[in-house]
Design a protein around this motif. Sequence first.
Motif, short mmCIF file in Angstrom:
data_model
loop_
_atom_site.label_atom_id
_atom_site.label_comp_id
_atom_site.label_asym_id
_atom_site.label_seq_id
_atom_site.Cartn_x
_atom_site.Cartn_y
_atom_site.Cartn_z
N LEU A 168 1.14 -1.19 0.22
CA LEU A 168 -0.29 0.20 -0.20
C LEU A 168 0.99 1.46 -0.25
O LEU A 168 1.25 2.01 0.92
N PHE A 169 0.34 2.25 -1.07
CA PHE A 169 1.42 3.62 -1.19
C PHE A 169 1.04 3.98 -0.26
O PHE A 169 -0.22 4.93 -0.99
N GLY A 170 1.06 5.17 0.46
CA GLY A 170 1.16 6.26 1.47
C GLY A 170 1.69 7.73 0.81
O GLY A 170 2.43 7.36 -0.18
N SER A 171 0.78 8.18 0.91
CA SER A 171 1.00 10.36 0.65
C SER A 171 2.59 10.75 1.68
O SER A 171 2.78 9.75 2.61
N HIS A 172 2.76 11.54 1.22
CA HIS A 172 3.72 12.23 1.97
C HIS A 172 3.59 12.68 3.14
O HIS A 172 4.34 12.35 4.20
N LEU A 173 2.46 12.52 3.88
CA LEU A 173 2.25 12.64 5.77
C LEU A 173 2.08 10.83 5.67
O LEU A 173 2.37 10.55 7.14
N SER A 174 1.96 9.80 4.74
CA SER A 174 1.85 8.84 5.79
C SER A 174 2.68 7.60 4.73
O SER A 174 2.99 8.06 3.40
N GLY A 175 3.49 6.86 5.74
CA GLY A 175 4.63 6.28 4.56
C GLY A 175 3.67 4.67 3.94
O GLY A 175 2.55 4.20 4.33
N ASP A 176 4.24 4.53 4.10
CA ASP A 176 3.78 2.70 2.71
C ASP A 176 3.96 1.88 3.72
O ASP A 176 4.70 2.04 4.98
N GLU A 177 2.35 0.76 3.33
CA GLU A 177 2.43 -0.59 4.31
C GLU A 177 2.96 -1.66 3.26
O GLU A 177 2.85 -1.27 2.17
N LEU A 178 3.58 -2.37 4.03
CA LEU A 178 3.80 -4.42 3.19
C LEU A 178 3.58 -5.26 4.05
O LEU A 178 3.76 -5.43 5.01
N THR A 179 2.75 -6.07 3.89
CA THR A 179 2.25 -7.01 4.10
C THR A 179 2.28 -8.18 3.39
O THR A 179 2.21 -8.35 2.16
N ASP A 228 6.21 2.31 7.55
CA ASP A 228 7.56 3.63 7.81
C ASP A 228 7.72 2.67 9.52
O ASP A 228 6.40 3.63 10.46
N GLY A 229 8.86 3.69 9.23
CA GLY A 229 9.49 3.96 11.05
C GLY A 229 9.87 2.70 12.09
O GLY A 229 9.18 2.67 12.66
N ASP A 230 10.43 1.08 11.23
CA ASP A 230 10.44 0.20 11.37
C ASP A 230 8.86 -0.62 12.59
O ASP A 230 9.17 -1.41 13.58
N ARG A 231 8.25 -0.18 12.03
CA ARG A 231 6.72 -0.69 13.11
C ARG A 231 6.10 -1.08 12.14
O ARG A 231 6.21 -2.35 11.06
N GLN A 232 6.21 -3.00 13.39
CA GLN A 232 5.54 -4.08 12.45
C GLN A 232 4.67 -4.80 13.10
O GLN A 232 4.53 -4.94 14.57
N ARG A 233 4.01 -5.69 12.98
CA ARG A 233 2.92 -6.24 12.96
C ARG A 233 2.55 -7.73 13.25
O ARG A 233 2.63 -8.26 11.22
N SER A 234 2.16 -8.55 13.12
CA SER A 234 2.10 -10.27 12.42
C SER A 234 0.80 -10.87 13.88
O SER A 234 0.77 -10.45 15.03
N GLY A 235 -0.05 -11.47 12.72
CA GLY A 235 -0.88 -12.81 13.47
C GLY A 235 -1.83 -13.29 13.09
O GLY A 235 -1.15 -13.57 11.32
N PRO A 236 -2.15 -14.61 13.22
CA PRO A 236 -2.96 -15.70 12.04
C PRO A 236 -4.56 -14.95 12.05
O PRO A 236 -4.69 -14.33 12.16
N ALA A 237 -4.76 -15.81 11.59
CA ALA A 237 -6.20 -15.43 10.56
C ALA A 237 -6.77 -16.59 10.86
O ALA A 237 -5.91 -17.73 9.61
N LEU A 238 -7.98 -17.08 10.34
CA LEU A 238 -8.74 -18.07 9.44
C LEU A 238 -10.17 -16.94 9.27
O LEU A 238 -10.72 -16.61 9.39
N SER A 239 -10.08 -18.44 7.97
CA SER A 239 -11.66 -18.07 7.08
C SER A 239 -12.40 -19.70 7.11
O SER A 239 -11.19 -20.30 6.84
N VAL A 240 -13.69 -19.00 6.71
CA VAL A 240 -14.13 -20.19 7.08
C VAL A 240 -15.25 -19.67 6.19
O VAL A 240 -16.21 -19.18 5.88
N GLU A 241 -15.93 -21.11 5.12
CA GLU A 241 -17.01 -20.78 3.66
C GLU A 241 -18.81 -21.09 4.92
O GLU A 241 -18.70 -22.15 5.99
#
Length: 476
Positions: free
Chosen positions: A111-122, A315-328
């Motif tokens: 996700l590319f951010g503006s000059h006010l917010s940084g980019d996000e990579l997931t 940006d700013g070396d902030r990182q988040r991780s976690g599991p997910a579950l999807s069910v039909e």
Amino acid sequence: MKTLILRRSALAALPLLLSACASLPPDGGRADLGQLLSARGEMLPEDKAEAEIAALVASKMATPLSAAEAVAIAYLQNPRLRAAYARLGLAAADVYDAGRLSNPRLSVEILFGSHLSGDELTFGLSQSFTDLLFLGKRSKIAGAAYASATAAAAQDILDVAAEVQTAYVRLVAAQQTALMRAKIADAARVGSELAGRFHDAGNINRLTLAIEQAAASEARLASLAAEAEAQAARDDLNRLMGFRAAASWTVTAELQLPDAADAPLDGIIAGALDARLDLVARREGIRARVVALGLSRDLRWLNGADISAAHQREDGDRQRSGPALSVELPIFNSGKGRVARARAELQRAASDLADAELAVLNSLRAGAARLTAARARAEEYGATLVPLRAAIVARMQEEVNFMLRGPFDLLRARNDEYEASDRYMAALGDYWIARVDLARLAGGRLPDVAAETPASDIPAAMDHDMQHHMDHGDHQ
């Protein structure tokens, strides 16, 4: 955070551990196929290179082929058997695939951010939870399907073996018939020539001469037809053995009738339902459908479930991780149709098996009746009619020697003897073909019987005494 990383690592390693339990069957399943065949008296040849096969076949063709050797050549060269091996390899591949989880899916989102917010990579890593949960049942279904395919391939091999044995018997019988018809034609020719000399001498009229000449022509036509039938039988066996063109090989000279009585029908029927590989294949198919029905029921409420783990970096070396579950969610389709289809397929397979078992039992009774009748005919010819015809010829020869009968009477008696021997050969062929058919219906070989009684000796085309008398009669 460290705990989450360890769990995520274990989750990633789990598919590898489970997949290590599944492997392709050795030799593409040929070892399993060989076990089924050896239990039924057949030996599957080893997989050889083309040059080795050619050398082995050439060595067998150096001497007259027995029925077993003709079958062995067909095992090496018949295209239908190669197709059966290939189908077994496909089933083995299905077992391998069913015993492994589907590959995990890696996703990347930027996700590319503006000059006010940084980019996000997931980063995301997902795996089908349904595959993981029902891996065992899918493996059972594939295992039963593989067992069914193995039994079906073995049945194809036994069917080809039965066809080769039948073609072998037909060829030997056709060769014997052609030889006998040639002798009949030779005797008729002698009679026609003798009638011509008698007519020239004024001893018989034109009608008698025409009758003898017509009989000689009919005998010659029958001989030509027998030769063509023998060639067709040879071509059929040549094709079943896998030869592309006419090959140089011979078979044994004559058929024989076993001294020992054939096995009783009760003993054959008792083991036929368990020995028939086509029935074994159907039973394995039912076993697979039973598991498939249970799987369909389980998947009604848990279908299309995935587990995943995501890691996000900002940006700013902030990182988040976690599991997910999807069910039909089974809102619009609760899977009742899949369950009903699986149940119907199981019922149809069970009904087909019952029908096939009933057909086998009735076919066995009919086959045993044909075998008994064919043996009775062969015994009557060999023990009664052929010896009587030979005795008649011998007595007729004595009366001709004392001029109590004419040479044409002796020719007719000799022709009757040839005809009886010809029908005896046909009865022997019918017996052995009926025996091959019954063995196929029973799912393998029948109990061995000693084939020590040779076929009746083929009468000579023209013995010395008869020829001498004909010359003497012509002189008279």
